[in-house]
Design a protein around this motif. Structure first.
Motif, PDB file in Angstrom:
ATOM      1  N   GLU A  87       0.813  -1.212   0.000  1.00 24.03           N
ATOM      2  CA  GLU A  87       0.000   0.000   0.000  1.00 24.03           C
ATOM      3  C   GLU A  87       0.849   1.265   0.000  1.00 24.03           C
ATOM      4  O   GLU A  87       0.434   2.303  -0.544  1.00 24.03           O
ATOM      5  N   ILE A 138     -10.605   2.528  -9.031  1.00 21.35           N
ATOM      6  CA  ILE A 138     -10.842   1.206  -8.428  1.00 21.35           C
ATOM      7  C   ILE A 138     -10.270   0.126  -9.340  1.00 21.35           C
ATOM      8  O   ILE A 138      -9.680  -0.853  -8.876  1.00 21.35           O
ATOM      9  N   LEU A 160      -6.580   0.115  -8.811  1.00 22.89           N
ATOM     10  CA  LEU A 160      -6.258  -0.475  -7.518  1.00 22.89           C
ATOM     11  C   LEU A 160      -6.274  -2.002  -7.606  1.00 22.89           C
ATOM     12  O   LEU A 160      -5.343  -2.679  -7.156  1.00 22.89           O
ATOM     13  N   THR A 161      -7.325  -2.540  -8.187  1.00 22.81           N
ATOM     14  CA  THR A 161      -7.412  -3.994  -8.330  1.00 22.81           C
ATOM     15  C   THR A 161      -6.436  -4.508  -9.380  1.00 22.81           C
ATOM     16  O   THR A 161      -6.018  -5.677  -9.321  1.00 22.81           O
ATOM     17  N   THR A 219      -9.619   7.539  -5.127  1.00 23.61           N
ATOM     18  CA  THR A 219      -9.899   6.150  -4.766  1.00 23.61           C
ATOM     19  C   THR A 219      -8.686   5.466  -4.159  1.00 23.61           C
ATOM     20  O   THR A 219      -8.749   4.855  -3.088  1.00 23.61           O
ATOM     21  N   ASN A 220      -7.552   5.565  -4.860  1.00 23.39           N
ATOM     22  CA  ASN A 220      -6.360   4.839  -4.443  1.00 23.39           C
ATOM     23  C   ASN A 220      -5.764   5.391  -3.159  1.00 23.39           C
ATOM     24  O   ASN A 220      -5.310   4.629  -2.297  1.00 23.39           O
ATOM     25  N   LEU A 233      -7.314   6.976  -0.669  1.00 20.34           N
ATOM     26  CA  LEU A 233      -8.151   6.618   0.476  1.00 20.34           C
ATOM     27  C   LEU A 233      -7.925   5.167   0.893  1.00 20.34           C
ATOM     28  O   LEU A 233      -7.793   4.857   2.079  1.00 20.34           O
ATOM     29  N   TRP A 234      -7.866   4.269  -0.096  1.00 19.33           N
ATOM     30  CA  TRP A 234      -7.702   2.857   0.227  1.00 19.33           C
ATOM     31  C   TRP A 234      -6.308   2.568   0.796  1.00 19.33           C
ATOM     32  O   TRP A 234      -6.169   1.852   1.801  1.00 19.33           O
ATOM     33  N   CYS A 235      -5.285   3.142   0.152  1.00 15.43           N
ATOM     34  CA  CYS A 235      -3.930   2.878   0.617  1.00 15.43           C
ATOM     35  C   CYS A 235      -3.689   3.466   2.007  1.00 15.43           C
ATOM     36  O   CYS A 235      -3.033   2.841   2.856  1.00 15.43           O
ATOM     37  N   HIS A 246      -5.993   3.898   4.242  1.00 16.31           N
ATOM     38  CA  HIS A 246      -6.736   3.019   5.146  1.00 16.31           C
ATOM     39  C   HIS A 246      -5.895   1.803   5.529  1.00 16.31           C
ATOM     40  O   HIS A 246      -5.791   1.437   6.715  1.00 16.31           O
ATOM     41  N   LEU A 247      -5.273   1.171   4.525  1.00 17.09           N
ATOM     42  CA  LEU A 247      -4.446  -0.006   4.802  1.00 17.09           C
ATOM     43  C   LEU A 247      -3.226   0.361   5.640  1.00 17.09           C
ATOM     44  O   LEU A 247      -2.845  -0.372   6.571  1.00 17.09           O
ATOM     45  N   ARG A 290      -4.314   0.966   9.208  1.00 13.43           N
ATOM     46  CA  ARG A 290      -4.737  -0.285   9.849  1.00 13.43           C
ATOM     47  C   ARG A 290      -3.541  -1.178  10.169  1.00 13.43           C
ATOM     48  O   ARG A 290      -3.484  -1.813  11.225  1.00 13.43           O
TER      49      ARG A 290
END
Length: 352
Positions: free
Chosen positions: A34, A84, A87-88, A239-240, A242-244, A246-247, A250
């Protein structure tokens, strides 16, 4: 014809960048996925595109200020969906490697991205873009569509070869080329990525008024799509990032960016290179499309070149080591069909 050949060259350079962008990431050491994906994304989706429009689009701020909110909104929205897909895309490369991952993703992206925008233009009566009915009624358009079909056949053949490889190669050999190999996860995320990655093409179609406004304000038509790309990529960055983040939060991995026990300078430079290569695919894609004047043919050429180059990279990286001769012949046949399809699309564009 010289202009068509120039367009093909631009598409090849862009596709080479796309098919090669993940290679620097493979050499990043002691960083979580990430984090290097986020850092590379900052270069590809923020720094590079806005630097490009600052250098190539006069008065770009005025164009954005005067743009219709619907144009900006839809262009950004398709960028979010494309994000998205990107990302995938990165996850698919982790799980099933370049060859099979690219074949599945680019197969779906090629078909959906090439045919949906002209169909949309027909259904909603848009006059500022290519329409599917126009292509069906011209010999050049028919040749382009035949090339699209040929490209998809070639991509399917590459996918079949990838499936055979899955059955033939033992897990240890797979993991020597793709360390986190996982067929089920890889296929699932590749299907999602293929469908959503096509949204970049929809974003180009939605942002066509921005490209036309850029030319009206004095931009060279060679770079007319750069402003549209920048808006799309803001969606992808949203998108990317926010997700990265988040990871990273976490997993508590943000500290890797300043951890002196990791090769910091090397990792930063590799991420910058990977991000720049990712952006250059669209920079040169825009240049190629401006010379071919056919979004459908440009999209298919871009995807076909990516499939061609990524499979050659897969061979060089040992992803096909241990496969049967018949499997490699199917892969070769798929590559040959794709090359033939590229020629058909190029010829169809020349006589369109």
């Amino acid at each position: 014809m010289a202009i068509i050949l120039l367009g093909l060259l631009f598409h090849f350079i862009g596709s080479f960048s796309s098919a090669s962008f993940y290679l620097p990431y493979r050499s990043v050491r002691l960083w979580s996925w990430e984090n290097f994906w986020l850092l590379g994304g900052l270069f590809s989706w923020l720094i590079a595109p806005w630097l490009a429009i600052a250098l190539t689009i006069p008065a770009f701020a005025s164009i954005l200020e005067a743009a219709d909110s619907g144009t900006l909104g839809w262009t950004y929205f398709f960028g979010v969906l494309w994000g998205i897909g990107g990302l995938t895309f990165g996850l698919a490369m982790r799980y099933i490697g370049l060859s099979l991952g690219m074949s599945i993703i680019m197969g779906l992206t090629s078909a959906l991205g090439a045919l949906m925008p002209p169909l949309f233009n027909d259904l909603f009566g848009r006059e500022d873009g290519l329409r599917l009915s126009q292509m069906l009624l011209s010999s050049g358009g028919q040749m382009v569509l035949l090339g699209v079909l040929g490209s998809l056949i070639g991509i399917v053949l590459c996918g079949v070869a990838g499936m055979r490889k899955e059955r033939e190669v033992d897990l240890a050999t797979k993991q020597s080329a793709v360390q986190e190999f996982n067929m089920k996860k890889g296929i699932a995320v590749a299907l999602v990525s293929g469908c959503l990655s096509a949204c970049f093409s929809y974003g180009i179609n939605a942002g066509k008024p921005l490209a036309l406004a850029a030319v009206a304000h004095g931009a060279n038509s060679l770079f007319m799509n750069n402003l549209t790309f920048a808006v799309i990529m803001l969606g992808g960055l949203t998108t990317n990032a926010l997700w990265c983040l988040h990871l990273s939060l976490r997993r508590r991995s943000l500290g890797e960016f300043v951890n002196r026990n990791t090769p910091l300078l090397r990792n930063y430079l590799l991420c910058a290179l990977g991000g720049l290569l990712w952006y250059l695919q669209f920079f040169f894609y825009g240049m190629g499309e401006s010379r071919l004047h056919n979004p459908t043919s440009s999209w298919v050429l871009h995807m076909s070149f990516i499939i061609l180059i990524s499979n050659l990279w897969g061979v060089c990286l040992g992803e096909w080591r241990g496969t049967a001769p018949q499997t490699r012949r199917i892969l070769l046949l798929g590559i040959v069909v794709i090359i033939a399809a590229i020629g058909m699309v190029g010829f169809g564009s020349a006589v369109h």
